[in-house]
Design a protein around this motif. Structure first.
Motif, short mmCIF file in Angstrom:
data_model
loop_
_atom_site.label_atom_id
_atom_site.label_comp_id
_atom_site.label_asym_id
_atom_site.label_seq_id
_atom_site.Cartn_x
_atom_site.Cartn_y
_atom_site.Cartn_z
N TYR A 325 56.28 33.00 34.60
CA TYR A 325 54.97 33.16 34.66
C TYR A 325 54.85 34.53 35.62
N MET A 349 47.45 43.55 34.53
CA MET A 349 46.75 42.65 33.77
C MET A 349 46.00 43.67 32.88
N ASP A 353 44.05 39.81 27.95
CA ASP A 353 44.89 38.76 28.24
C ASP A 353 44.49 37.57 28.54
N ARG A 354 45.32 36.59 28.04
CA ARG A 354 44.76 35.24 28.27
C ARG A 354 45.46 34.64 29.51
N VAL A 355 44.67 34.20 30.64
CA VAL A 355 45.28 33.86 31.97
C VAL A 355 45.17 32.37 32.14
N GLU A 366 42.18 28.00 31.77
CA GLU A 366 42.32 29.06 30.98
C GLU A 366 41.26 29.92 30.58
N GLU A 368 40.30 33.99 28.53
CA GLU A 368 40.52 35.51 28.09
C GLU A 368 40.04 36.37 29.28
N LYS A 406 50.05 34.81 34.59
CA LYS A 406 50.14 34.77 32.87
C LYS A 406 51.63 34.22 32.43
N VAL A 410 52.67 34.11 26.43
CA VAL A 410 51.37 34.51 26.11
C VAL A 410 51.08 35.45 25.32
N ARG A 412 48.83 38.31 23.54
CA ARG A 412 47.41 38.94 23.66
C ARG A 412 47.02 39.00 22.33
#
Length: 412
Positions: A325, A349, A353-355, A366, A368, A406, A410, A412
């Motif tokens: 991560y 970032m 991005d999905r964080v 979580e 986006e 993140k 993952v 994007r």
């Protein structure tokens, strides 16, 4: 009622101190600008130390100051002056290892609480009794003790003596950190806080009559890391640690990031709280271990707690950390009316991005990054600059010191 287990966290600087307190540490340990064994940490000026103690005390937590160098003659006068400089700061304890430093603190601050550092290598109850007789309230036990040995030491010492032990973090190849490798190889003294960690380096054998010819210590094309211990992790064994008679469970890592402090302290806080709510029915939860693996770490071991480590406790293949991560940023403020958080960037970032956003008490969700703005409110698609301030709409309420991360997998 039995005493609660203390969760003791590392604080390499003021930000990490506040993060440790916010994520549930009962106490933190930190160093001044000298006289401790973590020169690589940013450490605290007297003004920062006073602010940190005030922050912790306001929230009912404690601050322990490390003064655990092995002092040379030239250290005595500066140390005396330093003790006088911070005399007005209401520190809760001093962590020491040198008998001369013990005597000096007692002379300058006779009311001070003294904790004996793991550097003193306390491995038996007679040593623990001796130090207690010298005015030491707590002994930080050597890492080389098993749970059975700690239990016996507890039985053979006064109840007024507290016992502390490391339960998580890097393991030193040398006896409780008393290492000469760094000093010998590159002149950086580990016992003055300047360790270069040569135990993590890659080694080969050179035969005397064949200079320049390097042979692997093990027949492995990747080489070998013969001193490279896995990281200690005891989160699955809270009941055993409590049963052994420990007062305080200590996390290693004053040179680690605020992200590390938040995740590790948060996970152990949950595990300890679950134990103290219902000791008889405590069960280990995999989510605690998953949280620990989301920060930079090596593979895990239980160290000496269940007997002397075998070859499985060493990592012979690489000294690299596992980094699955990326720490993206830390929340500085949140407006509940607009649902917008002000975030200080720590790694790049980008919009889309999905964080994960996490905070104290196991809060984690979580989302986006659908929108990002700079500090002036101008829409941006990425935040590539170190410590850049950005504004992000968040789907749930957050608070200062919440973190964004993140996973590497993952997409994007």
């Amino acid at each position: 009622m039995e005493k609660k287990l203390e969760l003791l966290a590392p604080a390499g600087d003021l930000e990490k101190l506040k993060v440790a307190v916010d994520y549930g540490a009962d106490a933190v340990y930190c160093g001044g600008e000298a006289f401790g064994l973590r020169a690589g940490a940013k450490n605290f000026s007297p003004e920062q130390l006073a602010e940190g103690v005030g922050y912790a005390h306001k929230r009912g937590r404690k601050v322990h100051l490390t003064l655990n160098i092995f002092a040379h003659n030239e250290d005595i006068k500066p140390l005396r002056n330093y003790l006088r400089e911070i005399r007005s700061i209401p520190l809760d304890a001093f962590i020491v290892s040198d008998p001369g430093v013990v005597a000096l603190i007692k002379e300058e601050r006779p009311d001070a609480e003294l904790h004996l550092s793991t550097q003193a290598n306390t491995t038996n109850y007679l040593s623990a009794r001796f130090w207690h007789g010298q005015g030491v309230k707590r002994v930080v036990l050597a890492r080389e003790l098993s749970l059975k040995e700690i239990q016996e030491l507890r039985r053979q010492t006064p109840d007024s003596l507290e016992l502390e032990s490391f339960v998580h973090g890097a393991m030193c190849i040398s006896y409780s950190g008393r290492c000469l490798l760094s000093n010998y190889m590159i002149g950086r003294d580990a016992n003055h806080g300047e360790c270069a960690h040569p135990c993590r380096w890659k080694y080969s054998v050179v035969e005397e009559q064949r200079p320049g010819e390097y042979f692997p210590v093990r027949e492995d094309e990747r080489g070998t890391y013969i001193f490279n211990s896995k990281d200690l992790c005891m989160i699955g064994h809270i009941p055993e640690l409590a049963a052994a008679g420990l007062t305080s469970l200590k996390i290693e890592g004053r040179v680690k990031s605020a992200f590390y402090v938040a995740a590790v302290v948060g996970a152990y806080r949950q595990a300890i709280d679950a134990y103290e709510r219902d000791p008889e029915h405590w069960t280990f939860q995999e989510k605690w271990l998953r949280e620990l693996t989301k920060v930079s770490h090596r593979q895990f071991t239980t160290g000496f707690y269940f007997g002397k480590p075998d070859s499985a406790a060493q990592n012979y293949e690489t000294s690299q950390y596992c980094r699955d991560y990326t720490f993206l940023g830390i929340v500085r403020s949140y407006d509940p009316e607009t649902g917008v958080a002000e975030v200080e960037q720590r790694n790049k970032m980008s919009k889309g991005d999905r964080v994960e956003i996490f905070g104290p008490g196991g809060v984690c969700f979580e989302q986006e990054l659908r929108e990002m703005r700079d500090k002036d409110g101008i829409s941006i698609t990425e935040a590539p600059h170190a410590q850049q301030i950005i504004q992000i709409p968040v789907e749930r309420p957050v608070f200062p010191n919440f973190m964004l991360r993140k996973g590497k997998d993952v997409v994007r």
